[in-house]
Design a protein around this motif. Structure first.
Motif, PDB file in Angstrom:
ATOM      1  N   HIS A 142       0.846  -1.279   0.190  1.00 49.05           N
ATOM      2  CA  HIS A 142       0.135   0.124   0.090  1.00 49.05           C
ATOM      3  C   HIS A 142       0.941   1.326   0.028  1.00 49.05           C
ATOM      4  O   HIS A 142       2.043   1.279   0.618  1.00 49.05           O
ATOM      5  CB  HIS A 142      -1.033   0.162   1.214  1.00 49.05           C
ATOM      6  N   MET A 153      -5.719  12.571   2.632  1.00 46.97           N
ATOM      7  CA  MET A 153      -6.086  11.671   3.604  1.00 46.97           C
ATOM      8  C   MET A 153      -4.883  10.861   3.990  1.00 46.97           C
ATOM      9  O   MET A 153      -4.830  10.551   5.108  1.00 46.97           O
ATOM     10  CB  MET A 153      -7.301  10.920   3.035  1.00 46.97           C
ATOM     11  N   MET A 154      -4.030  10.139   3.131  1.00 40.45           N
ATOM     12  CA  MET A 154      -2.918   9.328   3.313  1.00 40.45           C
ATOM     13  C   MET A 154      -2.030   9.922   4.201  1.00 40.45           C
ATOM     14  O   MET A 154      -1.354   9.459   5.162  1.00 40.45           O
ATOM     15  CB  MET A 154      -2.470   8.531   2.144  1.00 40.45           C
ATOM     16  N   LEU A 156      -2.619  12.519   6.358  1.00 37.02           N
ATOM     17  CA  LEU A 156      -3.075  12.789   7.437  1.00 37.02           C
ATOM     18  C   LEU A 156      -3.058  11.414   8.517  1.00 37.02           C
ATOM     19  O   LEU A 156      -2.675  11.408   9.532  1.00 37.02           O
ATOM     20  CB  LEU A 156      -4.745  13.120   7.418  1.00 37.02           C
ATOM     21  N   MET A 157      -3.250  10.322   7.853  1.00 41.40           N
ATOM     22  CA  MET A 157      -3.282   8.946   8.357  1.00 41.40           C
ATOM     23  C   MET A 157      -1.883   8.708   8.818  1.00 41.40           C
ATOM     24  O   MET A 157      -1.817   8.323   9.969  1.00 41.40           O
ATOM     25  CB  MET A 157      -3.682   7.987   7.315  1.00 41.40           C
ATOM     26  N   ILE A 160      -0.956   9.530  12.411  1.00 38.69           N
ATOM     27  CA  ILE A 160      -1.134   8.327  13.418  1.00 38.69           C
ATOM     28  C   ILE A 160      -0.435   7.392  13.275  1.00 38.69           C
ATOM     29  O   ILE A 160      -0.017   6.765  14.180  1.00 38.69           O
ATOM     30  CB  ILE A 160      -2.684   8.642  13.324  1.00 38.69           C
ATOM     31  N   THR A 161      -0.620   6.838  11.904  1.00 35.61           N
ATOM     32  CA  THR A 161      -0.186   5.195  11.734  1.00 35.61           C
ATOM     33  C   THR A 161       1.156   4.994  12.094  1.00 35.61           C
ATOM     34  O   THR A 161       1.746   4.002  12.390  1.00 35.61           O
ATOM     35  CB  THR A 161      -0.671   4.832  10.666  1.00 35.61           C
ATOM     36  N   MET A 168       1.371   5.523   5.430  1.00 38.27           N
ATOM     37  CA  MET A 168       0.727   5.247   4.605  1.00 38.27           C
ATOM     38  C   MET A 168       0.691   6.256   3.162  1.00 38.27           C
ATOM     39  O   MET A 168      -0.170   6.202   2.127  1.00 38.27           O
ATOM     40  CB  MET A 168      -0.953   5.773   4.967  1.00 38.27           C
ATOM     41  N   VAL A 193      -3.940   3.139  -4.109  1.00 39.04           N
ATOM     42  CA  VAL A 193      -3.214   3.149  -2.768  1.00 39.04           C
ATOM     43  C   VAL A 193      -2.939   1.618  -2.406  1.00 39.04           C
ATOM     44  O   VAL A 193      -2.015   1.423  -1.506  1.00 39.04           O
ATOM     45  CB  VAL A 193      -4.019   3.711  -1.735  1.00 39.04           C
TER      46      VAL A 193
ATOM     47  N   LEU B  52     -11.166   7.552  10.689  1.00 37.02           N
ATOM     48  CA  LEU B  52     -10.088   6.755  10.897  1.00 37.02           C
ATOM     49  C   LEU B  52     -10.398   5.744  12.135  1.00 37.02           C
ATOM     50  O   LEU B  52      -9.841   4.592  11.955  1.00 37.02           O
ATOM     51  CB  LEU B  52      -8.979   7.790  11.331  1.00 37.02           C
ATOM     52  N   MET B  72     -12.867   7.639   6.224  1.00 35.37           N
ATOM     53  CA  MET B  72     -12.385   9.065   6.403  1.00 35.37           C
ATOM     54  C   MET B  72     -13.042   9.994   5.704  1.00 35.37           C
ATOM     55  O   MET B  72     -13.103  11.204   5.859  1.00 35.37           O
ATOM     56  CB  MET B  72     -10.765   8.896   6.155  1.00 35.37           C
TER      57      MET B  72
END
Lengths: 204, 131
Positions: A142, A153-154, A156-157, A160-161, A168, A193, B52, B72
């Motif tokens: 991915h 979005m990726m 932003l993720m 956290i991830t 991501m 993705v 999320l 999301m």
């Protein structure tokens, strides 16, 4: 030398890894993984083994060298290794510092690996080193997206991830090229993705 | 769209439910006297974060990226639409639920269209469609 921080992160995640990653993702990706891994042949290096979630997709009868940075992950993979109709030799090893001879594998296969390797281009260069000229790289990965709003979005993720596991937003196809491989096929499995990547180490 | 009906329906139900929840949350949080733009931006951020987090509830059944990305988007879109609507007009709780559910369904349609456009094989720079 193994990256102790990365090793500790994945050791910590190992007991919960199947709950987080197994049932849903593996079932959903099963047709695409099976199709990609059907092409595995010759002397194969597989990374990262994790808890062995990919083992059921391996063609039968192969002799596979598999590595992972986390000994805890490999401990959790033992049942799946034992169930495989072929042989899997495991090593706790950092992709940045692999102890294999240059040009010693016909094929390298990765599965959701280069979202987590700390220095991805260097890691891919290490894979390039151990592949024989003409050897193939098969990847199920991915990655980040080229398109709005998914790219945002990726990103932003990843904020956290990254703390608990993978990034991501990696540009993995570009990284494969930057490491010296010739990319022969990219297949987008979900948006842009989740993808399979096929590449080759060209003869000098 | 995933050609397996169970996944297509699962994605749709999860996103409609999440949209309804975020829509209701917008109605609960945002007051009629709020600045429309502040309400929109705040609820977009909250909606994205909830999307999320909700992924962890659905991942076991719906997968990883295939669950995370639409949820999301649903959270973000619902936060934007409903968060902006509440200060603009008289707005009831049931409208939050319905508008949110519609945003969830709309997000899934966006994902299905985007996936149909992006999914495919590229061989040495030549685009080939999936079978």
């Amino acid at each position: 030398m193994v990256d102790a921080v990365t090793q500790a992160k994945w050791d910590k995640l190992a007991p919960r890894f199947d709950t987080m990653a197994s049932a849903g993702a593996e079932k959903r990706w099963a047709p695409d993984k099976s199709a990609l891994f059907a092409g595995i042949e010759g002397k194969v290096l597989f990374l990262a083994l994790g808890t062995g979630l990919d083992i059921p997709f391996f063609p039968k009868g192969l002799s596979i060298t598999a590595l992972d940075i986390s000994p805890k992950m490999i401990e959790h993979a033992q049942e799946r290794i034992a169930a495989y109709d072929g042989s899997i030799e495991t090593h706790v090893m950092d992709v940045h510092d692999m102890q294999f001879e240059a040009e010693s594998f016909d094929m390298v296969v990765t599965s959701c690996t280069f979202c987590s390797v700390p220095r991805p281009i260097e890691g891919l260069k290490a894979l390039h080193r151990v592949l024989k000229p003409g050897g193939r790289l098969l990847m199920f990965e991915h990655t980040g997206s080229r398109w709005y709003p998914f790219r945002y979005m990726m990103n932003l993720m990843t904020l956290i991830t990254r703390k608990i596991g993978p990034d991501m937003n990696r540009p993995t196809v570009a990284n494969v090229r930057a490491a010296g491989f010739k990319v022969t096929e990219v297949c987008n499995v979900f948006l842009d993705v989740v993808k399979t990547i096929k590449a080759v180490k060209q003869a000098a | 769209m995933d050609r397996r009906l169970s996944y297509a329906m699962g994605d749709l139900v999860a996103n409609v439910a999440l949209g309804a929840f975020v829509g209701l949350l917008c109605w609960l949080i945002v007051g009629p006297s709020w600045n429309m733009w502040i309400a929109m931006l705040l609820m977009m951020a909250i909606g994205s974060f909830l999307g999320l987090v909700s992924f962890f509830l659905t991942a076991r059944w719906l997968g990883a990226m295939e669950a995370m990305v639409p949820m999301m988007l649903t959270g973000e879109l619902t936060g934007m639409v409903v968060g902006m609507a509440v200060p603009m007009m008289p707005f009831a709780a049931w409208q939050g639920l319905v508008w949110g559910a519609a945003c969830g369904a709309g997000s899934m349609v966006i994902i299905w269209i985007a996936n149909a456009l992006l999914k495919g094989v590229t061989r040495e720079g030549k685009e080939v469609r999936h079978g």
